[in-house]
Design a protein around this motif. Structure first.
Motif, PDB file in Angstrom:
ATOM      1  N   ARG A 102       0.871  -1.129   0.040  1.00 30.91           N
ATOM      2  CA  ARG A 102      -0.106   0.125   0.010  1.00 30.91           C
ATOM      3  C   ARG A 102       0.926   1.172  -0.016  1.00 30.91           C
ATOM      4  N   LEU A 103       0.670   2.309  -0.962  1.00 32.35           N
ATOM      5  CA  LEU A 103       1.259   3.427  -1.041  1.00 32.35           C
ATOM      6  C   LEU A 103       0.431   4.687  -0.810  1.00 32.35           C
ATOM      7  N   TYR A 104       0.883   5.557   0.054  1.00 35.56           N
ATOM      8  CA  TYR A 104       0.040   6.334   0.641  1.00 35.56           C
ATOM      9  C   TYR A 104       0.830   7.791   0.140  1.00 35.56           C
ATOM     10  N   PHE A 105       0.195   8.509  -0.564  1.00 36.91           N
ATOM     11  CA  PHE A 105       0.595   9.731  -1.057  1.00 36.91           C
ATOM     12  C   PHE A 105      -0.029  11.080  -0.277  1.00 36.91           C
ATOM     13  N   TYR A 106       1.099  11.807   0.298  1.00 39.98           N
ATOM     14  CA  TYR A 106       0.619  12.931   1.157  1.00 39.98           C
ATOM     15  C   TYR A 106       1.345  14.196   0.377  1.00 39.98           C
ATOM     16  N   ASN A 107       0.341  15.529   0.447  1.00 35.50           N
ATOM     17  CA  ASN A 107       0.877  16.671  -0.066  1.00 35.50           C
ATOM     18  C   ASN A 107       0.860  17.750   1.112  1.00 35.50           C
ATOM     19  N   THR A 108       0.620  17.440   2.336  1.00 33.84           N
ATOM     20  CA  THR A 108       0.466  18.393   3.336  1.00 33.84           C
ATOM     21  C   THR A 108       1.150  17.750   4.499  1.00 33.84           C
ATOM     22  N   ARG A 109       1.883  18.956   5.338  1.00 30.76           N
ATOM     23  CA  ARG A 109       2.787  18.482   6.350  1.00 30.76           C
ATOM     24  C   ARG A 109       1.786  18.142   7.623  1.00 30.76           C
ATOM     25  N   GLU A 110       0.652  18.981   7.686  1.00 27.62           N
ATOM     26  CA  GLU A 110      -0.280  18.574   8.887  1.00 27.62           C
ATOM     27  C   GLU A 110      -0.766  17.168   8.824  1.00 27.62           C
ATOM     28  N   GLY A 111      -1.213  16.501   7.403  1.00 25.27           N
ATOM     29  CA  GLY A 111      -1.705  15.108   7.575  1.00 25.27           C
ATOM     30  C   GLY A 111      -0.769  14.048   7.276  1.00 25.27           C
ATOM     31  N   PHE A 112       0.665  14.534   7.307  1.00 21.19           N
ATOM     32  CA  PHE A 112       1.624  13.235   6.882  1.00 21.19           C
ATOM     33  C   PHE A 112       1.703  12.256   8.097  1.00 21.19           C
ATOM     34  N   LEU A 113       1.319  11.093   7.488  1.00 21.25           N
ATOM     35  CA  LEU A 113       1.402   9.863   8.422  1.00 21.25           C
ATOM     36  C   LEU A 113       0.123   9.726   9.328  1.00 21.25           C
ATOM     37  N   LYS A 114      -0.910  10.560   9.196  1.00 20.27           N
ATOM     38  CA  LYS A 114      -1.976  10.465  10.125  1.00 20.27           C
ATOM     39  C   LYS A 114      -3.248   9.665   9.181  1.00 20.27           C
TER      40      LYS A 114
END
Length: 148
Positions: free
Chosen positions: A46-58
């Motif tokens: 599973r690959l999780y793509f993030y584009n915000t600091r606030e949501g990273f790894l949440k």
């Protein structure tokens, strides 16, 4: 001139929403994520793509996620279209197919995981800034080695 119809037209129109054009779709760029050193050649990745600091790894705060079956291979390439900007990727491999990343009593993952920029955390989970990469032109390749 009858003023009443004109007044009711002016007053009534002030409650109507103004026609606002929809924003243009974000310009996307092709990116290829190459994942290597898979622990299992059959377990889903599973690959999780993030584009915000606030949501990273949440949980649930990723921009989107993809699941890939390795189909007997220890490496795969996943082409994606990403809007220009800063992105980070977190990867997990679900060895027991229970649709979650298993952790020990300290909260440390017991299944393989990895992050973009091949960040290897030692004490705590990495931050967005450590894992981010810039999407600014087509043909970007992001190579990630899965941690066992």
């Amino acid at each position: 001139m009858n003023v009443l119809p004109l007044c009711s037209l002016l007053i009534g129109s002030s409650f109507l929403p103004a026609a606002v054009p929809a924003p243009p779709p974000a310009e996307t760029t092709s990116v290829t994520v190459v994942v290597s050193s898979l622990v299992s050649t059959t377990a889903s990745v599973r690959l999780y793509f993030y584009n915000t600091r606030e949501g990273f790894l949440k949980s649930g705060k990723w921009a989107f996620s993809k699941s890939v079956k390795p189909q007997g291979k220890s490496e795969f390439s996943l082409p994606v279209e990403l809007p220009k900007g800063e992105w980070a990727v977190a990867i997990t491999q679900d060895l027991n197919n229970n649709d979650k990343i298993d952790k020990n009593f300290l909260g440390i993952p017991t299944e393989p995981y990895a992050f973009s920029n091949n960040v290897r955390p030692t004490i705590a989970a990495p931050g967005f800034d450590e894992c981010k990469f810039m999407v600014d032109e087509p043909g970007k390749v992001v190579s990630i080695v899965l941690k066992d």
